[in-house]
Scaffold this motif. Structure first.
Motif, PDB file in Angstrom:
ATOM      1  N   ARG A   1       0.488  -1.373   0.213  1.00  0.00           N
ATOM      2  CA  ARG A   1       0.090   0.127   0.159  1.00  0.00           C
ATOM      3  C   ARG A   1       0.624   1.172   0.181  1.00  0.00           C
ATOM      4  O   ARG A   1       1.999   1.507   0.929  1.00  0.00           O
ATOM      5  CB  ARG A   1      -0.851  -0.133   1.345  1.00  0.00           C
TER       6      ARG A   1
ATOM      7  N   GLY B   1      -0.071   5.565   0.521  1.00  0.00           N
ATOM      8  CA  GLY B   1      -0.223   6.574   0.300  1.00  0.00           C
ATOM      9  C   GLY B   1       0.134   7.558  -0.022  1.00  0.00           C
ATOM     10  O   GLY B   1       1.415   7.872  -0.487  1.00  0.00           O
TER      11      GLY B   1
ATOM     12  N   GLU C   1      -4.928   6.119  -1.829  1.00  0.00           N
ATOM     13  CA  GLU C   1      -4.237   5.059  -1.448  1.00  0.00           C
ATOM     14  C   GLU C   1      -4.082   4.170  -3.491  1.00  0.00           C
ATOM     15  O   GLU C   1      -4.769   4.053  -4.174  1.00  0.00           O
ATOM     16  CB  GLU C   1      -4.585   3.804  -1.238  1.00  0.00           C
TER      17      GLU C   1
ATOM     18  N   VAL D   1      -2.561   0.931  -4.181  1.00  0.00           N
ATOM     19  CA  VAL D   1      -2.596  -0.852  -3.410  1.00  0.00           C
ATOM     20  C   VAL D   1      -2.724  -2.073  -4.792  1.00  0.00           C
ATOM     21  O   VAL D   1      -3.575  -1.966  -5.470  1.00  0.00           O
ATOM     22  CB  VAL D   1      -4.113  -1.291  -3.031  1.00  0.00           C
TER      23      VAL D   1
END
Length: 307
Positions: A240, A242, A247, A249
């Motif tokens: 993940r 940020g 996000e 992912v």
């Protein structure tokens, strides 16, 4: 074709290789490297099978070194046995299984040296029980590429730190090779999103060496702290990243498929299977120069040119 030799020498093994090739009409000129596998009897079969499958992409002479103990009643016993395999018994190359006993085991480099293909690169692979400093090992010193596997040790994160201290250009590890699809997808995702990463997390089973290498690589490349999150596994299950826009992912809870999510875009499904050892070895043999990305992930910095 198999030829068994008991209490033999390197010159007799070379002679058997020539005779074997002549018998089946196969020249040695098509082989591009020598692969040396240092293993024990228990793991020899799987290692040989993986090397033979990889040889279809990289025809090679495979030398398998199995160190055996002399009988207790003959502690000074010293012997070299060999099994020479050519043709269909050895994939797309040729295989020599070397079993060393007694003092011969302490001089494996001298046994292997006369059997190396002339003017061809050498790769040494330890499927289990690699030396603390592979480049300083008598066999490792012969090689342009030295392959270890952190998945085969009891305390992989401790051994990983040791490998970082003893790293030399040419070292690599299958725990890093297993990450190639992950790294490719993450690089592609960042190229598409074109956003600044402000945080990161790697989710994996506890003490997974690939997850630790991936986290270190992300820290070195993105200059952010990467959280290590323990999941149920198997192996790495998610990454993940940020950003201010949301996000990024990659999530693979199980099975061969992963889900990629980018900010403002619909999720998509990607193939991300766990690859067999033969594919990992074949990938490592495609380039034999120093793996700078592995060095960065392992030590946090690129190797020095004069190392």
């Amino acid at each position: 074709m198999k030829i068994d030799l008991t209490d033999t020498t390197a010159s007799k093994i070379n002679k058997a290789l020539v005779e074997g090739r002549r018998a089946i009409g196969t020249p040695a000129v098509g082989m591009v490297l020598t692969m040396v596998i240092v293993t024990d009897e228990e793991n020899a079969y799987d290692a040989i099978k993986a090397a033979e499958e990889a040889s279809h992409e990289h025809p090679s002479r495979t030398l398998v070194v199995i160190k055996r103990h002399a009988r207790l009643r003959d502690r000074t016993g010293s012997r070299l046995d060999a099994e020479v395999r050519v043709g269909s018994e050895a994939g797309a190359g040729e295989t020599v299984v070397l079993r060393t006993y007694g003092e011969v085991s302490d001089h494996a480099g001298s046994v292997v040296l006369p059997l190396l293909l002339p003017d061809a690169p050498v790769v040494v692979w330890w499927p289990v029980d690699a030396p603390e400093a592979p480049a300083k090992d008598s066999l490792g010193a012969l090689a342009q590429r030295r392959i270890t596997d952190l998945y085969a040790v009891d305390n992989p994160l401790e051994v990983l730190d040791t490998r970082a201290r003893t790293y030399a250009p040419g070292d690599t590890d299958l725990a890093w090779t297993r990450l190639t699809p992950w790294r490719s997808m993450l690089a592609a995702a960042l190229d598409q999103a074109r956003v600044k990463v402000t945080s990161a997390a790697v989710e994996a089973e506890a003490d997974n060496p690939s997850a630790e290498l991936l986290a270190r690589w992300l820290e070195a490349r993105l200059h952010v702290k990467v959280d290590r999150v323990v999941s149920e596994g198997p192996v790495v299950t998610a990454v993940r990243l940020g950003t201010d826009e949301g996000e990024i992912v990659i999530d693979r809870p199980d099975g061969p498929l992963a889900t990629l999510t980018l900010p403002g875009q619909p999720s998509r499904t990607l193939a991300l299977k766990v690859r067999p050892t033969s594919e990992l070895i074949a990938e490592e043999l495609r380039r034999l120069d120093a793996d700078e990305m592995y060095a960065i992930a392992l030590t946090g910095e690129a190797p020095k040119e004069n190392a």
